[in-house]
Write a protein that holds these residues in place. Structure first.
Motif, PDB file in Angstrom:
ATOM      1  N   UNK A   1       0.833  -1.212   0.000  1.00 61.56           N
ATOM      2  CA  UNK A   1       0.000   0.000   0.000  1.00 61.56           C
ATOM      3  C   UNK A   1       0.863   1.257   0.000  1.00 61.56           C
ATOM      4  N   UNK A   2       1.887   1.261   0.849  1.00 66.16           N
ATOM      5  CA  UNK A   2       2.755   2.437   0.975  1.00 66.16           C
ATOM      6  C   UNK A   2       3.478   2.728  -0.337  1.00 66.16           C
ATOM      7  N   UNK A   3       4.019   1.688  -0.949  1.00 64.46           N
ATOM      8  CA  UNK A   3       4.722   1.872  -2.219  1.00 64.46           C
ATOM      9  C   UNK A   3       3.762   2.329  -3.316  1.00 64.46           C
ATOM     10  N   UNK A   4       2.581   1.753  -3.348  1.00 65.09           N
ATOM     11  CA  UNK A   4       1.598   2.122  -4.367  1.00 65.09           C
ATOM     12  C   UNK A   4       1.160   3.570  -4.225  1.00 65.09           C
ATOM     13  N   UNK A   5       0.897   3.980  -2.986  1.00 69.13           N
ATOM     14  CA  UNK A   5       0.456   5.359  -2.752  1.00 69.13           C
ATOM     15  C   UNK A   5       1.533   6.364  -3.119  1.00 69.13           C
ATOM     16  N   UNK A   6       2.814   5.935  -3.025  1.00 65.72           N
ATOM     17  CA  UNK A   6       3.925   6.826  -3.392  1.00 65.72           C
ATOM     18  C   UNK A   6       4.234   6.771  -4.880  1.00 65.72           C
ATOM     19  N   UNK A   7       3.483   5.960  -5.626  1.00 67.76           N
ATOM     20  CA  UNK A   7       3.689   5.854  -7.068  1.00 67.76           C
ATOM     21  C   UNK A   7       4.957   5.114  -7.450  1.00 67.76           C
ATOM     22  N   UNK A   8       5.432   4.219  -6.579  1.00 66.00           N
ATOM     23  CA  UNK A   8       6.678   3.501  -6.822  1.00 66.00           C
ATOM     24  C   UNK A   8       6.372   2.161  -7.486  1.00 66.00           C
ATOM     25  N   UNK A   9       7.054   1.863  -8.554  1.00 71.34           N
ATOM     26  CA  UNK A   9       6.836   0.603  -9.263  1.00 71.34           C
ATOM     27  C   UNK A   9       7.271  -0.576  -8.396  1.00 71.34           C
ATOM     28  N   UNK A  10       6.446  -1.617  -8.367  1.00 70.91           N
ATOM     29  CA  UNK A  10       6.762  -2.829  -7.624  1.00 70.91           C
ATOM     30  C   UNK A  10       6.981  -3.999  -8.571  1.00 70.91           C
ATOM     31  N   UNK A  11       7.945  -4.826  -8.231  1.00 67.44           N
ATOM     32  CA  UNK A  11       8.201  -6.077  -8.940  1.00 67.44           C
ATOM     33  C   UNK A  11       7.982  -7.204  -7.943  1.00 67.44           C
ATOM     34  N   UNK A  12       7.158  -8.160  -8.295  1.00 73.46           N
ATOM     35  CA  UNK A  12       6.923  -9.287  -7.392  1.00 73.46           C
ATOM     36  C   UNK A  12       7.951 -10.380  -7.663  1.00 73.46           C
ATOM     37  N   UNK A  13       8.709 -10.709  -6.640  1.00 75.67           N
ATOM     38  CA  UNK A  13       9.774 -11.703  -6.752  1.00 75.67           C
ATOM     39  C   UNK A  13       9.996 -12.337  -5.382  1.00 75.67           C
ATOM     40  N   UNK A  14      10.544 -13.533  -5.386  1.00 75.95           N
ATOM     41  CA  UNK A  14      10.805 -14.207  -4.120  1.00 75.95           C
ATOM     42  C   UNK A  14      11.827 -13.436  -3.289  1.00 75.95           C
ATOM     43  N   UNK A  15      11.623 -13.443  -1.987  1.00 76.97           N
ATOM     44  CA  UNK A  15      12.617 -12.912  -1.045  1.00 76.97           C
ATOM     45  C   UNK A  15      13.997 -13.396  -1.500  1.00 76.97           C
ATOM     46  N   UNK A  16      14.952 -12.480  -1.748  1.00 76.67           N
ATOM     47  CA  UNK A  16      16.239 -12.895  -2.322  1.00 76.67           C
ATOM     48  C   UNK A  16      17.073 -13.793  -1.408  1.00 76.67           C
TER      49      UNK A  16
END
Length: 594
Positions: free
Chosen positions: A281-296
């Motif tokens: 939610x926080x990243x989305x509200x800040x307009x930051x692109x998210x990539x879904x990937x496994x915990x590195x």
């Protein structure tokens, strides 16, 4: 002792607490609230402050949910806990067989005209929440403050345990090298969000004391593509670390976690399986692109290096000697003279006598007779039963040592045990041997091997409801992903992964059987003329005798008998130099060939 025997479940308080929660629902004009057994870090284990499910319902299992509606409340538990939950919750709660009955299915049936169900966005991960909402047509899931926290007046304080260094001579790799290695694999992401406490502990070569039995510290971390880390942790926990973290790790107050997230430039990688909804939610509200990937960290952590495997071997020998002393003592006690608590206390004393035990790796399961059928039974002063003649005694236990984490189950005969129990024990043993002897082509996953352990039971119309094995950490959590020996184990098995091998059988109200060793994935010896030359197999790490008195020898095949005799010969060779007197005599007798 590390283990206490006080009652932690409070079923009699459930009705009043549920009533208070419903008053909070009314005030929020909500139709329901979801209470998971999770915390903001999304690991399997929670601190007392975060054990909201147990506080509300009385159910103390390690997985589950409660969905509290205004006129009903379901407690969702998997097959490991279906006997346990009946004894732990008041009748205002309805046990629900999960995942056979999903949350969405139950909620939709309970609210046929639709409604609004609240959830705490810190306590639900992105993918499970997305999946749940996608299955609900007329019910809306709404973010809200945690309603359990509002009514829990004596809620414990957040944990403040000290962190310690796990040096390279135990970890096998400096944390700076881990950071560099993983940062190079972030792809086009500038930052990866890490919330799992054991991932952060592994990455930074630290251990903590915020969660009982699990040496991790509550924290969040950001791994940046420039091979630096931002660590969100209470600085008071780091007093004993000195300059271990170094200049590439910036330590920031956890209170600023969300604010810092909102300033990232992106893209930001999140693991939808473990990332709390509030982070997305926080990243989305800040307009930051998210990539879904496994915990590195998850997969590299699971694939132990040679130093970690060597440490595990050493820990298992130390632990095996303690187990032999315990089992030798146990066999000398007359039937009826011990209680389940006596058994737990004696075993912990033997592990403590090694002068290397940091903690037990989970609450010891000491279940005699009918209690053995409760898969994750925890003995208390109230439930403490006497170990009687004719009982099977199931003891599932483990230790946390700085060089390794152990987990072992042995089921032993007390006096004369019936033919049914011996036959079931032998079938469980055959399944455990089948996994131990397995060899398979690279690329196969746990689900491809799980059936090997079940076939001897299936032949008699029997089965067990839990997985055959879970991953195990290196002086970390005794349950570790992503690998599993189970129908749900979809991650390919890779060299260095440590797993448990623990088939079982449980006759509710009568007895339970489980036999467990830890195993590590290794390369299989080459076979002349093989068409698949590059295969994998298991190396056994646990060496403790298996109760020969419960084995129906004519039920074993020749190769199974050969494996067991070789296993017992190795137990004797490795442990005899480590034990003495009565324990040595017991070991020699217990490892005689069939």
């Amino acid at each position: 002792m590390f283990q206490s025997f006080q009652e932690t479940a409070s079923p009699e308080q459930g009705p009043a607490r549920l009533a208070a929660l419903r008053e909070a629902l009314q005030a929020m004009t909500l139709d329901g609230f979801i209470v998971p057994r999770s915390d903001a870090h999304q690991g399997e284990y929670v601190a007392p402050r975060d054990d909201r499910l147990a506080w509300l319902t009385g159910f103390t299992g390690s997985a589950g949910y409660c969905v509290a509606l205004r006129d009903s409340a379901g407690v969702f538990v998997d097959s490991r806990y279906r006997v346990q939950v009946k004894a732990q919750v008041a009748d205002v709660f309805t046990p629900v067989d999960w995942p056979e009955v999903g949350l969405a299915e139950w909620i939709a049936k309970a609210l046929p005209d639709g409604g609004r169900v609240g959830f705490d966005p810190w306590l639900h991960a992105v993918e499970p929440l997305r999946s749940l909402q996608g299955k609900l047509d007329t019910v809306t899931l709404e973010r809200c403050a945690n309603l359990v926290d509002r009514i829990w007046e004596d809620q414990p304080a957040p944990p403040t345990g000290q962190a310690s260094v796990q040096p390279p001579e135990l970890a096998g790799e400096a944390h700076g090298d881990k950071i560099t290695r993983l940062a190079a694999r972030l792809g086009r992401a500038d930052t990866a969000v890490i919330t799992l406490p054991d991932s952060i502990a592994w990455l930074l070569n630290i251990r903590g004391s915020d969660i009982p039995r699990n040496p991790v510290a509550h924290s969040f971390a950001l791994l940046h593509a420039d091979a630096t880390v931002t660590l969100f942790i209470d600085k008071a926990k780091l007093v004993d670390l000195g300059d271990h973290l170094g200049p590439r790790v910036s330590v920031v107050s956890p209170d600023s976690f969300l604010a810092v997230l909102a300033t990232l430039s992106g893209p930001v990688a999140i693991d939808p399986a473990t990332c709390p909804v509030i982070v997305a939610d926080t990243l989305s509200e800040a307009g930051i692109e998210m990539i879904e990937a496994q915990d590195p960290c998850v997969l590299p952590k699971a694939c132990k290096n040679e130093t970690e495997i060597a440490g595990s071997r050493a820990a298992h020998l130390r632990d095996g000697a303690a187990m032999v002393r315990f089992l030798a003592w146990l066999d000398r006690q007359p039937p009826g003279s011990l209680t389940e608590i006596d058994v737990v206390s004696a075993l912990e004393a033997e592990r403590r006598a090694t002068n290397a035990l940091r903690d037990i790796s989970f609450e010891t399961i000491s279940g005699t007779g009918p209690h053995g059928a409760i898969v994750h039974y925890r003995v208390t002063e109230k439930t403490n039963a006497r170990v009687e003649d004719g009982h099977l005694l199931l003891v599932d236990s483990g230790g946390q040592y700085v060089d390794g984490t152990t987990d072992i189950t042995r089921t032993v005969a007390v006096g004369h045990v019936g033919e049914e129990e011996a036959a079931a024990f032998t079938r469980v043993l055959r399944g455990m041997i089948a996994i131990s002897r397995a060899r398979w082509p690279k690329g196969l996953a746990g689900r491809d091997l799980d059936a090997l352990a079940r076939v001897p039971l299936w032949e008699a119309g029997l089965d067990y409801g839990h997985g055959t094995g879970h991953g195990v950490g290196s002086y970390l959590c005794v349950h570790e992903g992503p690998q599993r020996l189970a129908r749900t184990g979809t991650v390919p098995l890779i060299q260095g992964m440590i797993l448990s091998n623990e088939p079982g059988f449980y006759r509710e109200g009568a007895y339970g059987i489980r036999i467990e060793n830890l195993i590590v994935v290794t390369g299989a010896p080459a076979l002349a003329g093989a068409s698949v030359p590059d295969m994998l197999s298991f190396e056994t790490l646990t060496y403790v005798p298996i109760d020969r008195r419960l084995i129906v020898t004519e039920m074993l095949t020749g190769p199974e008998t050969d494996w067991l005799n070789a296993y017992h010969a190795t137990c004797r060779a490795r442990l005899e130099p480590l034990v003495e007197c009565e324990a040595r005599d017991w070991l020699i007798a217990a490892t005689e060939p069939l």
